[in-house]
Scaffold this motif. Structure first.
Motif, PDB file in Angstrom:
ATOM      1  N   LEU A  79       0.856  -1.192   0.000  1.00  0.00           N
ATOM      2  CA  LEU A  79       0.000   0.000   0.000  1.00  0.00           C
ATOM      3  C   LEU A  79       0.895   1.246   0.000  1.00  0.00           C
ATOM      4  O   LEU A  79       1.664   1.462   0.939  1.00  0.00           O
ATOM      5  N   ASP A  80       0.785   2.050  -1.048  1.00  0.00           N
ATOM      6  CA  ASP A  80       1.731   3.161  -1.223  1.00  0.00           C
ATOM      7  C   ASP A  80       1.819   4.049   0.020  1.00  0.00           C
ATOM      8  O   ASP A  80       2.892   4.449   0.439  1.00  0.00           O
ATOM      9  N   ARG A  81       0.684   4.382   0.597  1.00  0.00           N
ATOM     10  CA  ARG A  81       0.697   5.298   1.729  1.00  0.00           C
ATOM     11  C   ARG A  81       1.377   4.674   2.948  1.00  0.00           C
ATOM     12  O   ARG A  81       2.110   5.332   3.686  1.00  0.00           O
ATOM     13  N   ALA A  82       1.126   3.384   3.167  1.00  0.00           N
ATOM     14  CA  ALA A  82       1.739   2.707   4.310  1.00  0.00           C
ATOM     15  C   ALA A  82       3.255   2.667   4.134  1.00  0.00           C
ATOM     16  O   ALA A  82       4.013   2.833   5.103  1.00  0.00           O
ATOM     17  N   ILE A  83       3.699   2.490   2.883  1.00  0.00           N
ATOM     18  CA  ILE A  83       5.148   2.462   2.618  1.00  0.00           C
ATOM     19  C   ILE A  83       5.735   3.851   2.904  1.00  0.00           C
ATOM     20  O   ILE A  83       6.744   3.982   3.596  1.00  0.00           O
ATOM     21  N   ALA A  84       5.066   4.886   2.390  1.00  0.00           N
ATOM     22  CA  ALA A  84       5.561   6.254   2.604  1.00  0.00           C
ATOM     23  C   ALA A  84       5.590   6.599   4.095  1.00  0.00           C
ATOM     24  O   ALA A  84       6.496   7.291   4.566  1.00  0.00           O
ATOM     25  N   ALA A  91      -9.686   7.852  -2.305  1.00  0.00           N
ATOM     26  CA  ALA A  91      -8.649   8.865  -2.548  1.00  0.00           C
ATOM     27  C   ALA A  91      -7.256   8.248  -2.457  1.00  0.00           C
ATOM     28  O   ALA A  91      -7.016   7.367  -1.621  1.00  0.00           O
ATOM     29  N   TYR A  92      -6.354   8.721  -3.318  1.00  0.00           N
ATOM     30  CA  TYR A  92      -4.969   8.247  -3.338  1.00  0.00           C
ATOM     31  C   TYR A  92      -4.055   9.340  -2.801  1.00  0.00           C
ATOM     32  O   TYR A  92      -4.267  10.509  -3.141  1.00  0.00           O
ATOM     33  N   PRO A  93      -3.041   9.076  -2.069  1.00  0.00           N
ATOM     34  CA  PRO A  93      -2.702   7.811  -1.445  1.00  0.00           C
ATOM     35  C   PRO A  93      -3.217   7.810  -0.005  1.00  0.00           C
ATOM     36  O   PRO A  93      -2.761   8.598   0.830  1.00  0.00           O
ATOM     37  N   THR A  94      -4.163   6.937   0.278  1.00  0.00           N
ATOM     38  CA  THR A  94      -4.680   6.821   1.644  1.00  0.00           C
ATOM     39  C   THR A  94      -4.630   5.356   2.064  1.00  0.00           C
ATOM     40  O   THR A  94      -4.609   4.464   1.210  1.00  0.00           O
ATOM     41  N   LEU A  95      -4.654   5.156   3.374  1.00  0.00           N
ATOM     42  CA  LEU A  95      -4.667   3.781   3.885  1.00  0.00           C
ATOM     43  C   LEU A  95      -5.987   3.104   3.537  1.00  0.00           C
ATOM     44  O   LEU A  95      -6.067   1.882   3.437  1.00  0.00           O
ATOM     45  N   SER A  96      -7.028   3.920   3.317  1.00  0.00           N
ATOM     46  CA  SER A  96      -8.348   3.346   3.014  1.00  0.00           C
ATOM     47  C   SER A  96      -8.319   2.550   1.710  1.00  0.00           C
ATOM     48  O   SER A  96      -9.168   1.695   1.480  1.00  0.00           O
ATOM     49  N   GLU A  97      -7.317   2.814   0.877  1.00  0.00           N
ATOM     50  CA  GLU A  97      -7.189   2.021  -0.350  1.00  0.00           C
ATOM     51  C   GLU A  97      -6.976   0.536  -0.049  1.00  0.00           C
ATOM     52  O   GLU A  97      -7.250  -0.312  -0.898  1.00  0.00           O
ATOM     53  N   GLY A  98      -6.482   0.246   1.153  1.00  0.00           N
ATOM     54  CA  GLY A  98      -6.258  -1.158   1.525  1.00  0.00           C
ATOM     55  C   GLY A  98      -7.561  -1.951   1.461  1.00  0.00           C
ATOM     56  O   GLY A  98      -7.590  -3.102   1.008  1.00  0.00           O
ATOM     57  N   VAL A  99      -8.655  -1.324   1.918  1.00  0.00           N
ATOM     58  CA  VAL A  99      -9.960  -1.996   1.885  1.00  0.00           C
ATOM     59  C   VAL A  99     -10.385  -2.191   0.429  1.00  0.00           C
ATOM     60  O   VAL A  99     -10.842  -3.268   0.032  1.00  0.00           O
TER      61      VAL A  99
END
Ligand SMILES: Cc1cc2nc3c(=O)[nH]c(=O)nc-3n(C[C@H](O)[C@H](O)[C@H](O)COP(=O)(O)OP(=O)(O)OC[C@H]3O[C@@H](n4cnc5c(N)ncnc54)[C@H](O)[C@@H]3O)c2cc1C
Ligand SMILES: NC(=O)c1ccc[n+]([C@@H]2O[C@H](COP(=O)([O-])OP(=O)(O)OC[C@H]3O[C@@H](n4cnc5c(N)ncnc54)[C@H](O)[C@@H]3O)[C@@H](O)[C@H]2O)c1
Length: 508
Positions: free
Chosen positions: A401-406, A460-468
């Motif tokens: 997940l891009d946001r988690a990596i950042a 929305a990108y990049p958010t952790l919500s993208e994980g879901v």
């Protein structure tokens, strides 16, 4: 005496003899000023019902004074210490994170004070609730409550007295002494070492808090992994994380004896093979569950039946006594503030109005505020497999997940459990912000939104919500890109290529 006493000019029975000063009539008497009691009392008074609230301690209950609020304040301080120790990872010069424990506890008390403004006696009096503070209530009859030498007569009663720590019958435990979460939140000095018995939410949250503050922590659990009520994959991931932070976890161990050894306390436990382990520490923190708080209430005078885990209630939150309802931890159902609030509202509605509503616990989210957080709603994978055919599981790792990596928080995953038609049966997240992320799955389950629609919703990108969303995307990928659908697509593209080559619309 009490403000309410002077203003309630609707005495019914006149001044009685003996200990009692009179009998006073209410539409609703609420016993307990925690979340469940405050919600129901405020609701009743706001609708114009004559309402009394009896609280033996302070308004706010466990959540405010000894539960959610102080522990979350400590978790925040512990997270700051942890993040400072990771400074180099984020391009800072190394920082020595020295914890000033008394200052941490002062901040915790400030937080309680600020949050507690919502639960002030003035606020409830202004709503019209008659308060009996620092008074212990007890039943004389289903519709008669004794408080401070007076009898309050009520058309309905809501029992919301909460819970207190369970103490397992372990040889030597009482003699050696222990603390519970209540005393842990009153400590003035950080113990050097701590043995926590029980790795439920209380045990796990405190284990990480104290370890991060610099205390040597051992965590003992009778079941193999911490948070045994969670999906097994989640429990194992949390165990690894706690161990990586130097919490010494001992699963599958039942405590059989406790004794004092000089300035330390020794906890002796056994596993299935009866192999013994002796751990020693300065203090023992007991976190082995909660039991209903009914001491001094004389529930038998009202005919209120008790079970081991809580007051017996039906689906409408009616106890076995006429006109007496129960809400919150005292019911032993789901010991969470949000459930206490839900039950408080429901009990209020059923106590004051006809046509009772039934409690619905199918979609109850729960969050344990370790780092990373652990969140759950609905069935675990094993529970779903026991109850449904052809269960599907979709996982997405935070490491992708891009946001988690950042953010430097790549640990954990989102796990969706669905039936073969894509109906969500459960959601499980371990990872940064899991407590907030679970709410999307909770809403989807509550409104019967299938997993495919989570995938179709723009996040929305990049958010952790993208994980879901990414976990839900796997549903479509499996649906469209494997098996029969894949063959249909292949045939479609083959035909189109043929048409392109020989057909009328041929290009080039
Ligand atoms: C350490 C810890 C952390 C927690 N963290 C979370 C969390 O993060 N999120 C979450 O959702 N839940 C959390 N919980 C659980 C949450 O605190 C409880 O589920 C919630 O407070 C229950 O509310 P309640 O109204 O049922 O009971 P309580 O808040 O316990 O209120 C009951 C009240 O009744 C009073 N009372 C009892 N007997 C009498 C009597 N005879 N007469 C008059 N008054 C009486 C008590 O003094 C008390 O004020 C945590 C619990 C603990 C222990
Ligand atoms: N974040 C949150 O929402 C939160 C945080 C803290 C507490 N709570 C609530 O408070 C309640 C109480 O929390 P808890 O963690 O004490 O209870 P719990 O019942 O969830 O966990 C107690 C743990 O102790 C273990 N245990 C019991 N006896 C034992 C023994 N003799 N030796 C070793 N292990 C033993 C159990 O197997 C269990 O895992 C929970 O039901 C929870 O809902 C919620």
């Amino acid at each position: 005496m009490s403000w309410g006493w002077r203003f309630s000019g609707w005495r019914r029975g006149g001044c009685g003899g003996g200990r009692k000063q009179g009998v006073w009539v209410y539409d609703l008497v609420v016993i307990g000023g925690g979340t469940a009691g405050l919600v129901s009392a405020a609701g009743a008074a706001s609708m114009g019902a004559r309402t009394a609230l009896i609280e033996r301690d302070r308004l706010g209950g466990e959540c405010l004074h000894y539960g959610c609020v102080p522990t979350k304040a400590l978790i925040r301080s512990a997270k700051v210490a942890h993040t400072l120790r990771r400074a180099e990872e984020f391009g800072m010069k190394p920082v020595e994170a020295e914890v000033d424990f008394p200052a941490v506890m002062r901040r915790m008390r400030r937080v309680i004070g600020e949050v507690g403004r919502h639960d002030s006696p003035e606020r409830f009096r202004a709503l019209g609730v008659e308060l009996f503070l620092e008074q212990q209530a007890s039943f004389e009859a289903p519709d008669e409550i004794s408080v401070d030498g007076r009898s309050l007569r009520a058309r309905s009663v809501i029992l919301a007295t909460g819970s207190h720590p369970a103490v397992p019958p372990v040889t030597g435990l009482r003699e050696a002494g222990y603390i519970t979460h209540v005393e842990a939140l009153e400590l003035e000095r950080l113990p050097e070492s701590l043995i926590i018995i029980g790795a439920g939410p209380i045990g796990c949250e405190f284990a990480q808090i104290f370890t991060r503050f610099g205390c040597r922590v051992s965590l003992l659990e009778v079941l193999p992994n911490p948070l045994p009520r969670e999906d097994p994959e989640i429990s194992v991931t949390l165990r690894d994380r706690l161990e990586a932070e130097d919490v010494s976890f001992h699963g599958g161990r039942r405590v059989i004896e406790v004794r004092r050894t000089g300035s330390e306390k020794a906890v002796i436990s056994e596993n299935d093979r009866r192999e013994r382990l002796e751990l020693r520490a300065e203090e023992i923190l007991l976190a082995t569950g909660q039991l209903p708080a009914v001491e001094g209430l004389n529930p038998e005078n009202a005919g209120i039946e008790l079970q081991r885990t809580g007051v017996r209630v039906d689906a409408n939150l009616r106890t076995t006594a006429p006109g007496v309802y129960a809400a919150g931890d005292v019911t032993g159902k789901y010991l969470f503030t949000h459930v206490a609030e839900y039950q408080g509202r429901l009990a209020l509605r059923n106590a004051l109005f006809p046509l009772g509503s039934r409690a619905d616990y199918r979609v109850v989210p729960r969050v344990t505020f370790t780092d990373p957080e652990v969140a759950r709603v609905g069935l675990t994978e094993p529970e779903a497999r026991r109850q449904h055919d052809k269960v599907k599981v979709f996982r997405y790792p935070f490491a992708d997940l891009d946001r988690a990596i950042a953010d430097g928080e790549p640990e954990g995953f989102v796990k969706l459990v669905a039936d073969r038609r894509g109906r969500i049966l459960g959601g499980h997240i371990i990872g940064a912000g899991a407590g907030n992320l679970i709410q999307e799955i909770t809403l989807a389950m509550h409104r019967n939104i299938p997993v495919g629609q989570l995938s179709q919703t723009i996040h929305a990108y990049p958010t952790l919500s993208e994980g879901v969303k990414r976990a839900a995307d796997i549903y479509y990928r499996e649906l469209l890109f494997t098996g029969r659908n894949r063959r249909i697509f292949e045939t479609f593209f083959k035909l189109r290529r043929l048409l392109n080559r020989y057909g009328p619309g041929r290009r080039g």
